[in-house]
Design a protein around this motif. Structure first.
Motif, PDB file in Angstrom:
ATOM      1  N   GLU A  70       0.825  -1.209   0.000  1.00 33.18           N
ATOM      2  CA  GLU A  70       0.000   0.000   0.000  1.00 33.18           C
ATOM      3  C   GLU A  70       0.859   1.258   0.000  1.00 33.18           C
ATOM      4  O   GLU A  70       0.464   2.298  -0.544  1.00 33.18           O
ATOM      5  N   LEU A 157      -2.488  -8.511  -2.862  1.00 34.74           N
ATOM      6  CA  LEU A 157      -3.600  -7.798  -3.486  1.00 34.74           C
ATOM      7  C   LEU A 157      -4.935  -8.328  -2.984  1.00 34.74           C
ATOM      8  O   LEU A 157      -5.056  -9.510  -2.640  1.00 34.74           O
ATOM      9  N   PRO A 158      -5.948  -7.470  -2.924  1.00 30.81           N
ATOM     10  CA  PRO A 158      -7.288  -7.939  -2.552  1.00 30.81           C
ATOM     11  C   PRO A 158      -7.771  -8.972  -3.557  1.00 30.81           C
ATOM     12  O   PRO A 158      -7.554  -8.839  -4.763  1.00 30.81           O
ATOM     13  N   ARG A 159      -8.392 -10.023  -3.052  1.00 29.99           N
ATOM     14  CA  ARG A 159      -8.902 -11.071  -3.933  1.00 29.99           C
ATOM     15  C   ARG A 159     -10.144 -10.582  -4.667  1.00 29.99           C
ATOM     16  O   ARG A 159     -10.993  -9.927  -4.097  1.00 29.99           O
ATOM     17  N   SER A 163      -9.457  -6.649  -9.024  1.00 33.24           N
ATOM     18  CA  SER A 163      -8.010  -6.502  -8.880  1.00 33.24           C
ATOM     19  C   SER A 163      -7.283  -7.029 -10.105  1.00 33.24           C
ATOM     20  O   SER A 163      -6.339  -6.404 -10.604  1.00 33.24           O
ATOM     21  N   VAL A 167      -4.925  -4.788 -12.638  1.00 35.10           N
ATOM     22  CA  VAL A 167      -3.534  -5.154 -12.916  1.00 35.10           C
ATOM     23  C   VAL A 167      -3.317  -5.344 -14.417  1.00 35.10           C
ATOM     24  O   VAL A 167      -2.339  -4.848 -14.987  1.00 35.10           O
ATOM     25  N   GLY A 192      -9.345   2.186  -8.750  1.00 34.14           N
ATOM     26  CA  GLY A 192      -8.961   1.235  -7.713  1.00 34.14           C
ATOM     27  C   GLY A 192      -9.429   1.680  -6.341  1.00 34.14           C
ATOM     28  O   GLY A 192      -9.885   0.867  -5.522  1.00 34.14           O
ATOM     29  N   MET A 196     -12.052  -0.269  -3.744  1.00 40.55           N
ATOM     30  CA  MET A 196     -11.758  -0.612  -2.359  1.00 40.55           C
ATOM     31  C   MET A 196     -12.802  -0.012  -1.413  1.00 40.55           C
ATOM     32  O   MET A 196     -13.166  -0.627  -0.400  1.00 40.55           O
TER      33      MET A 196
END
Length: 203
Positions: A70, A157-159, A163, A167, A192, A196
């Motif tokens: 982060e 990374l968040p599942r 995501s 990427v 992004g 979140m």
């Protein structure tokens, strides 16, 4: 920056090197910051970022893998080298302006001395065939270091499909379409963040 990106350190806590009640690692002294980033700069051949992550996350435990992942985007958004920005943020967080100065000074001390020496050597022997072979041999190793760091960061990374899409979109925009990094970050960064925020509300 999220609340859990870096441990919040109060001035009172910063004067102690004892582990806090939450089990966090000891608050580093200014000299500890200098030593850590001096070692990062000294051993960061082929790219400092992999060694910075290894030192800060795996060896010292000053950051978790998620916190480093982060903090890295913030360092990339700010002007200047990524690791120097990380050194500034961590040094300031733990020991104020003095800590930031010591961390950055430690980071650049060894590379500056080494680069001056290599520059002198290159001026004398840079056109020799063995020098060209040396640089050609170093390129795969440097590339491997970057790839290894990317793979480790991916695990934090968040599942979710969003995501993966972000990427992939970032890679396509920069590597294939050659869009300037600032434009890519200006577009995909807010997307992004929105993702979140929506995910946090659902949880």
């Amino acid at each position: 920056m999220t609340a859990h990106t870096i441990h919040e350190i109060s001035p009172a806590a910063a004067s102690s090197n004892e582990v806090n009640i939450c089990g966090a690692p000891p608050v580093p002294t200014s000299f500890a910051l200098f030593k850590a980033f001096f070692f990062i700069g000294l051993t960061g051949f082929g790219g400092v970022l992999p060694w910075a992550r290894r030192m800060l996350v795996e060896r010292l435990g000053w950051l978790t893998n998620r916190e480093f992942a982060e903090l890295l985007p913030l360092a990339q958004l700010l002007p200047g080298p990524n690791v120097a920005n990380i050194a500034t943020v961590l040094g300031r967080q733990y020991r104020g302006a003095k800590g930031a100065a010591m961390a950055v000074f430690g980071l650049y001390l060894a590379p500056t001395v080494i680069t001056i020496g290599i520059g002198y050597a290159y001026a004398r022997w840079g056109h020799a065939p063995i020098t060209a072979h040396l640089f050609a041999g170093l390129m795969p190793a440097a590339t491997g270091l970057v790839i290894a760091t990317v793979l480790k960061l991916v695990t934090s990374l968040p599942r979710g499909a969003a995501s993966i899409v972000l990427v992939a979109a970032t890679f396509i925009a920069i590597a294939i379409m050659k869009i300037p990094l600032l434009i890519v970050l200006a577009v995909l960064g807010p997307l992004g963040t929105l993702f979140m925020l929506r995910r946090a509300r659902k949880e």
